[in-house]
Design an enzyme around this catalytic site. Structure first.
Site, PDB file in Angstrom:
ATOM      1  N   GLU A 233       1.125  -4.792  -5.070  1.00 56.88           N
ATOM      2  CA  GLU A 233       0.004  -5.637  -4.767  1.00 56.88           C
ATOM      3  C   GLU A 233      -1.272  -5.063  -5.598  1.00 56.88           C
ATOM      4  OE1 GLU A 233      -0.715  -6.315  -0.568  1.00 56.88           O
ATOM      5  OE2 GLU A 233      -3.122  -5.926  -1.068  1.00 56.88           O
TER       6      GLU A 233
ATOM      7  N   GLY B 137       6.938  14.695  -6.374  1.00 53.89           N
ATOM      8  CA  GLY B 137       7.750  13.602  -6.480  1.00 53.89           C
ATOM      9  C   GLY B 137       7.956  12.626  -5.482  1.00 53.89           C
TER      10      GLY B 137
ATOM     11  N   CYS C 283       0.900  -0.921   0.061  1.00 55.40           N
ATOM     12  CA  CYS C 283       0.130  -0.151   0.020  1.00 55.40           C
ATOM     13  C   CYS C 283       0.921   1.027   0.029  1.00 55.40           C
ATOM     14  CB  CYS C 283      -0.985  -0.024   1.312  1.00 55.40           C
ATOM     15  SG  CYS C 283      -2.106   0.878   1.192  1.00 55.40           S
TER      16      CYS C 283
ATOM     17  N   THR D 223       1.016   9.233  -0.567  1.00 49.68           N
ATOM     18  CA  THR D 223       1.463  10.351  -0.208  1.00 49.68           C
ATOM     19  C   THR D 223       0.144  11.273   0.251  1.00 49.68           C
ATOM     20  OG1 THR D 223       2.869  10.258  -2.175  1.00 49.68           O
ATOM     21  CG2 THR D 223       2.539  12.367  -1.173  1.00 49.68           C
TER      22      THR D 223
HETATM   23  N1  ACO Z   1      -3.245  13.474 -11.866  1.00 45.31           N
HETATM   24  C1  ACO Z   1      -2.351  13.147 -12.786  1.00 45.31           C
HETATM   25  N2  ACO Z   1      -1.414  12.719 -12.540  1.00 45.31           N
HETATM   26  C2  ACO Z   1      -0.824  12.496 -11.355  1.00 45.31           C
HETATM   27  C3  ACO Z   1      -1.543  12.759 -10.114  1.00 45.31           C
HETATM   28  C4  ACO Z   1      -2.631  13.471 -10.563  1.00 45.31           C
HETATM   29  N3  ACO Z   1      -3.511  13.752  -9.563  1.00 45.31           N
HETATM   30  N4  ACO Z   1      -0.957  12.544  -9.249  1.00 45.31           N
HETATM   31  C5  ACO Z   1       0.145  11.768  -9.319  1.00 45.31           C
HETATM   32  N5  ACO Z   1       0.279  11.917 -11.126  1.00 45.31           N
HETATM   33  C6  ACO Z   1       1.276  11.460 -11.732  1.00 45.31           C
HETATM   34  C7  ACO Z   1       2.361  12.616 -11.933  1.00 45.31           C
HETATM   35  O1  ACO Z   1       2.296  13.263 -12.974  1.00 45.31           O
HETATM   36  C8  ACO Z   1       3.637  11.527 -11.629  1.00 45.31           C
HETATM   37  O2  ACO Z   1       4.187  11.393 -13.205  1.00 45.31           O
HETATM   38  P1  ACO Z   1       5.207  12.274 -14.043  1.00 45.31           P
HETATM   39  O3  ACO Z   1       6.297  12.196 -13.115  1.00 45.31           O
HETATM   40  O4  ACO Z   1       5.449  11.606 -15.177  1.00 45.31           O
HETATM   41  O5  ACO Z   1       4.663  13.574 -14.285  1.00 45.31           O
HETATM   42  C9  ACO Z   1       3.473  10.570 -11.232  1.00 45.31           C
HETATM   43  O6  ACO Z   1       1.922  10.268 -11.187  1.00 45.31           O
HETATM   44  C10 ACO Z   1       4.032  10.384  -9.917  1.00 45.31           C
HETATM   45  O7  ACO Z   1       3.753  11.613  -9.173  1.00 45.31           O
HETATM   46  P2  ACO Z   1       4.262  11.981  -7.613  1.00 45.31           P
HETATM   47  O8  ACO Z   1       4.396  13.545  -7.343  1.00 45.31           O
HETATM   48  O9  ACO Z   1       5.743  11.102  -7.554  1.00 45.31           O
HETATM   49  O10 ACO Z   1       3.580  11.078  -6.819  1.00 45.31           O
HETATM   50  P3  ACO Z   1       2.414  11.525  -5.522  1.00 45.31           P
HETATM   51  O11 ACO Z   1       3.546  11.957  -4.467  1.00 45.31           O
HETATM   52  O12 ACO Z   1       1.588  12.535  -5.898  1.00 45.31           O
HETATM   53  O13 ACO Z   1       1.958  10.181  -5.110  1.00 45.31           O
HETATM   54  C11 ACO Z   1       0.297   8.530  -5.035  1.00 45.31           C
HETATM   55  C12 ACO Z   1       1.193   9.280  -6.005  1.00 45.31           C
HETATM   56  C13 ACO Z   1       0.932   7.811  -3.999  1.00 45.31           C
HETATM   57  C14 ACO Z   1      -0.431   7.476  -5.706  1.00 45.31           C
HETATM   58  C15 ACO Z   1      -0.606   9.660  -4.706  1.00 45.31           C
HETATM   59  O14 ACO Z   1      -1.224  10.012  -5.452  1.00 45.31           O
HETATM   60  C16 ACO Z   1      -1.684   8.997  -3.286  1.00 45.31           C
HETATM   61  O15 ACO Z   1      -1.445   8.732  -2.205  1.00 45.31           O
HETATM   62  N6  ACO Z   1      -2.991   8.770  -3.682  1.00 45.31           N
HETATM   63  C17 ACO Z   1      -3.915   8.194  -2.817  1.00 45.31           C
HETATM   64  C18 ACO Z   1      -3.639   6.913  -2.436  1.00 45.31           C
HETATM   65  C19 ACO Z   1      -3.311   5.851  -3.444  1.00 45.31           C
HETATM   66  O16 ACO Z   1      -4.340   6.005  -4.550  1.00 45.31           O
HETATM   67  N7  ACO Z   1      -2.550   5.049  -3.469  1.00 45.31           N
HETATM   68  C20 ACO Z   1      -2.292   4.046  -4.379  1.00 45.31           C
HETATM   69  C21 ACO Z   1      -3.103   2.840  -4.249  1.00 45.31           C
HETATM   70  S1  ACO Z   1      -2.507   1.402  -5.254  1.00 45.31           S
HETATM   71  C22 ACO Z   1      -1.641   0.642  -3.939  1.00 45.31           C
HETATM   72  O17 ACO Z   1      -1.579   0.961  -2.728  1.00 45.31           O
HETATM   73  C23 ACO Z   1      -0.608  -0.627  -4.409  1.00 45.31           C
END
Ligand code: ACO
Length: 299
Positions: free
Chosen positions: A201, A178, A167, A170
């Protein structure tokens, strides 16, 4: 059935206050009553204990000694280079960060609280109380007050499916900087140290899927650039710790794979690799300095 019940549960907690942040929640989370019926929860950013009243939080904080997650600091970012233009005038662009490894068995309540908090932003994960089989990697920004939680990922101590991440989250105020990418990269660095490949997962959320696709794309293009000689899917997988089916999926999405008599063949020129890399050149990328990662696999 259980999952369906959870999804249809009404979201009660609308906002949480955590450290200096106030966050709107996204999904239902099974905080025990009477906390579940609160509109707003006040959470200690160090212990992740939750309170219905600000007054009670403040009373807790006055006594709380903890200033970092209850585990081992296994990574600390390098100090900024003295002559880096990004730091001129004290304008630090990326704050110092640390990663803590917290054992679900040794710090049960903390990890349960972390799962409850993260469920507010995840719609499908159902782990809250049985945290013993997991390790939690908690990412923090550091300042003079302490280590402020930014996000985390969990990892099974022994995954039968070969998952290297259960899981990932951020916290909203820190998203799109990032950190998600950093957490994903970190999970693969741990796999490399274990000498095995890994994968997250399933199912992935939409945000999880875009983040992974972005990470895999860049990692794979970079190995293709580095090793000008032709590489097989297996070579790429061994170098990146990305499981072969994830490598294939990523190459397919880039149209860099062909099929010949039932085999996958990578079909790419350096020019194409460079062109793809150019399109993602401005991705936020917080590097992991491997000399500063102190970790041995769980036994
Ligand atoms: N819309 C579009 N693209 C996005 C978004 C968004 N809201 N958020 C992140 N991205 C893209 C970014 O553009 C980036 O890609 P790039 O580098 O090519 O531009 C990439 O995703 C990663 O961006 P980060 O800034 O490194 O990621 P972030 O710190 O925002 O964390 C995460 C990503 C962990 C998925 C976050 O959105 C989050 O916590 N979401 C809620 C919980 C969740 O869904 N977790 C994943 C569940 S699946 C699992 O746990 C196995």
């Amino acid at each position: 059935e259980k999952e369906h019940q959870e999804k249809t549960k009404v979201k009660n907690i609308q906002t949480v206050e955590l450290g200096r942040h106030e966050m709107d929640t996204w999904y239902y989370s099974p905080y025990p009553e009477p906390h579940a019926s609160c509109q707003k929860l006040y959470i200690c950013e160090y212990t992740l204990k939750y309170f219905r009243k600000k007054k009670t939080l403040l009373r807790h904080l006055a006594k709380c000694q903890l200033r970092h997650p209850p585990g081992d600091e296994i990574y600390r970012s390098p100090p900024p280079p003295a002559n880096d233009p990004a730091y001129v005038g004290g304008a630090v662009t990326s704050p110092p960060i640390s990663m803590f490894e917290v054992d679900g068995k040794k710090s049960k309540v903390y990890c349960q609280n972390l799962c409850l908090l993260s469920k507010l932003f995840l719609d499908h994960k159902t782990l809250y109380y049985d945290v013993d089989p997991f390790l939690f990697y908690v990412l923090c920004e550091k300042d003079a007050q302490g280590y402020h939680i930014v996000g985390y990922f969990s990892k099974e101590k022994n995954s039968a499916e070969g998952n290297n991440l259960a899981c990932i989250l951020t916290l909203p105020p820190y998203q799109r900087k990032g950190y998600g990418r950093f957490l994903i990269a970190f999970s693969y660095e741990l796999s490399k140290k274990e000498g095995r490949v890994g994968s997250p997962e399933r199912p992935l959320s939409d945000l999880g899927a875009v983040s992974y696709r972005s990470y895999w794309t860049r990692e794979i293009l970079e190995v293709l650039r580095e090793h000008k000689a032709s590489l097989s899917i297996k070579d790429i997988s061994e170098r990146t710790a990305i499981r072969t089916d994830d490598v294939v999926k990523t190459l397919e999405s880039l149209s860099l794979i062909k099929y010949w008599k039932g085999d996958h063949i990578i079909s790419v020129t350096q020019k194409i690799v460079e062109e793809h890399l150019k399109t993602i050149a401005n991705q936020r990328n917080i590097e992991i300095d491997l000399n500063r990662l102190h970790w041995t696999p769980y036994r």
